[in-house]
Write an enzyme that holds these catalytic residues in place. Sequence first.
Site, PDB file in Angstrom:
ATOM      1  N   ASN A   3      38.733 -10.410 -15.259  1.00  0.00           N
ATOM      2  CA  ASN A   3      37.735  -9.871 -14.974  1.00  0.00           C
ATOM      3  C   ASN A   3      36.685 -10.918 -14.179  1.00  0.00           C
ATOM      4  O   ASN A   3      36.113 -11.885 -14.748  1.00  0.00           O
ATOM      5  CB  ASN A   3      36.820  -9.452 -16.045  1.00  0.00           C
ATOM      6  CG  ASN A   3      35.574  -8.783 -15.970  1.00  0.00           C
ATOM      7  OD1 ASN A   3      35.005  -8.633 -14.754  1.00  0.00           O
ATOM      8  ND2 ASN A   3      34.686  -8.296 -16.824  1.00  0.00           N
ATOM      9  N   TRP A   4      36.252 -10.861 -12.587  1.00  0.00           N
ATOM     10  CA  TRP A   4      35.585 -11.654 -12.098  1.00  0.00           C
ATOM     11  C   TRP A   4      33.874 -11.481 -12.556  1.00  0.00           C
ATOM     12  O   TRP A   4      33.381 -12.382 -11.855  1.00  0.00           O
ATOM     13  CB  TRP A   4      35.961 -11.841 -10.553  1.00  0.00           C
ATOM     14  CG  TRP A   4      37.023 -12.507 -10.255  1.00  0.00           C
ATOM     15  CD1 TRP A   4      38.238 -12.810 -11.114  1.00  0.00           C
ATOM     16  CD2 TRP A   4      37.399 -12.995  -8.983  1.00  0.00           C
ATOM     17  NE1 TRP A   4      39.079 -13.661 -10.390  1.00  0.00           N
ATOM     18  CE2 TRP A   4      38.699 -13.840  -9.060  1.00  0.00           C
ATOM     19  CE3 TRP A   4      36.662 -13.276  -7.596  1.00  0.00           C
ATOM     20  CZ2 TRP A   4      39.249 -14.492  -7.983  1.00  0.00           C
ATOM     21  CZ3 TRP A   4      37.490 -13.797  -6.575  1.00  0.00           C
ATOM     22  CH2 TRP A   4      38.604 -14.561  -6.832  1.00  0.00           C
ATOM     23  N   LYS A   5      33.703 -10.521 -12.970  1.00  0.00           N
ATOM     24  CA  LYS A   5      32.217 -10.162 -13.101  1.00  0.00           C
ATOM     25  C   LYS A   5      31.386 -10.338 -11.941  1.00  0.00           C
ATOM     26  O   LYS A   5      32.040  -9.987 -10.846  1.00  0.00           O
ATOM     27  CB  LYS A   5      31.670 -11.228 -14.298  1.00  0.00           C
ATOM     28  CG  LYS A   5      32.674 -11.059 -15.642  1.00  0.00           C
ATOM     29  CD  LYS A   5      32.105 -11.705 -16.847  1.00  0.00           C
ATOM     30  CE  LYS A   5      33.026 -11.519 -18.057  1.00  0.00           C
ATOM     31  NZ  LYS A   5      32.448 -11.903 -18.978  1.00  0.00           N
TER      32      LYS A   5
ATOM     33  N   GLU B  32      29.111  -6.158 -21.346  1.00  0.00           N
ATOM     34  CA  GLU B  32      27.810  -6.493 -20.611  1.00  0.00           C
ATOM     35  C   GLU B  32      27.199  -5.404 -19.709  1.00  0.00           C
ATOM     36  O   GLU B  32      26.088  -5.053 -19.792  1.00  0.00           O
ATOM     37  CB  GLU B  32      28.180  -7.559 -19.609  1.00  0.00           C
ATOM     38  CG  GLU B  32      28.512  -9.033 -20.037  1.00  0.00           C
ATOM     39  CD  GLU B  32      29.698  -9.904 -19.398  1.00  0.00           C
ATOM     40  OE1 GLU B  32      29.985  -9.451 -18.339  1.00  0.00           O
ATOM     41  OE2 GLU B  32      30.075 -10.796 -20.224  1.00  0.00           O
TER      42      GLU B  32
ATOM     43  N   GLY C 192      37.918 -13.665 -18.386  1.00  0.00           N
ATOM     44  CA  GLY C 192      36.599 -13.782 -17.517  1.00  0.00           C
ATOM     45  C   GLY C 192      36.693 -15.258 -16.896  1.00  0.00           C
ATOM     46  O   GLY C 192      37.398 -15.290 -15.977  1.00  0.00           O
ATOM     47  N   GLY C 193      35.872 -16.041 -17.435  1.00  0.00           N
ATOM     48  CA  GLY C 193      35.768 -17.376 -16.730  1.00  0.00           C
ATOM     49  C   GLY C 193      37.042 -18.094 -16.011  1.00  0.00           C
ATOM     50  O   GLY C 193      37.282 -18.455 -15.235  1.00  0.00           O
TER      51      GLY C 193
ATOM     52  N   HIS D  72      32.435  -2.253 -20.571  1.00  0.00           N
ATOM     53  CA  HIS D  72      32.526  -3.779 -20.902  1.00  0.00           C
ATOM     54  C   HIS D  72      30.957  -3.940 -21.791  1.00  0.00           C
ATOM     55  O   HIS D  72      30.069  -3.235 -21.443  1.00  0.00           O
ATOM     56  CB  HIS D  72      32.470  -4.644 -19.511  1.00  0.00           C
ATOM     57  CG  HIS D  72      32.639  -6.053 -19.993  1.00  0.00           C
ATOM     58  ND1 HIS D  72      31.682  -7.049 -20.172  1.00  0.00           N
ATOM     59  CD2 HIS D  72      33.727  -6.908 -20.115  1.00  0.00           C
ATOM     60  CE1 HIS D  72      32.034  -8.207 -20.588  1.00  0.00           C
ATOM     61  NE2 HIS D  72      33.374  -8.330 -20.358  1.00  0.00           N
TER      62      HIS D  72
HETATM   63  P1  13P Z   1      35.372 -15.108 -20.871  1.00  0.00           P
HETATM   64  O1  13P Z   1      36.888 -15.038 -20.677  1.00  0.00           O
HETATM   65  O2  13P Z   1      34.666 -15.718 -19.748  1.00  0.00           O
HETATM   66  O3  13P Z   1      34.961 -15.185 -22.087  1.00  0.00           O
HETATM   67  O4  13P Z   1      34.921 -13.425 -20.574  1.00  0.00           O
HETATM   68  C1  13P Z   1      35.687 -12.391 -21.358  1.00  0.00           C
HETATM   69  C2  13P Z   1      35.339 -11.025 -20.567  1.00  0.00           C
HETATM   70  O5  13P Z   1      34.320 -10.696 -20.962  1.00  0.00           O
HETATM   71  C3  13P Z   1      36.391 -10.557 -19.780  1.00  0.00           C
HETATM   72  O6  13P Z   1      35.981  -9.207 -19.577  1.00  0.00           O
END
Ligand code: 13P
Length: 243
Positions: A8-10, A93, A227-228, A91
Amino acid sequence: MRKLAAGNWKMNGLAANLAEIETLVAEHGDAACDVLICPPATLLAPMAATAAGKIELGGQDCHAKTSGAHTGDISAAMLKDAGATSVILGHSERRADHGESDADVAAKSLAAYEAGLIAVICIGETEAERDAGTTLDVTGTQLAGSVPDTATAANTVIAYEPVWAIGTGRTPTLEQIAEVHDFMRDTLAKRFGEEAKGMRLLYGGSVKPSNATEIFAVSNVDGALVGGASLKAADFGAIISAL
Ligand code: 13P
């Protein structure tokens, strides 16, 4: 069941970052697991040209309606049209930033199914909820409300992402991950019967190359939502190799 490494590149990624996908395709295009990258919507079409069917692509949200007067929103059909096979929904967020409820997530999931997309439905407790001992109540309620009755192993993936583990470098213990994943499998089995056995359950929250192997060995963990560590092909590649 084929495992799934999902990234997930957000709200990260410009055209310059397409090089990461070229590297991923070159080095992990024939991975033993499914590989999914969910970039910002602006990169879906250019990424699809590079991913060439070797890596699956997904959106990070969609509207519950198929089209219409919803400025700034994106429909499931648009994601599909741009090359997506999947869409992340609910998600934490989005639940926090946009007030999305379980009912909203269920409605969006139905829109995803309608467009032929796999819904990657996210659930997870906050730190306060874990401290209060309500993790299974909270995740159980989210599962019941966010996952539509028409969910199948083919159209739905569930991601357990404890809110306090996202982007913090903190992860639950392996026992805590097992407890929630076993609970999710049992809960889904009560509702969906045999079909639940094939639903992929991802863990998400501070997954990185150094902890991926031990997390993937946990019972009922069928992959990760990253994510990251999905932003760089080297890191995500190491996680893919651990699956
Ligand atoms: P991180 O791997 O950066 O903690 O993020 C997880 C995430 O929210 C994936 O959707």
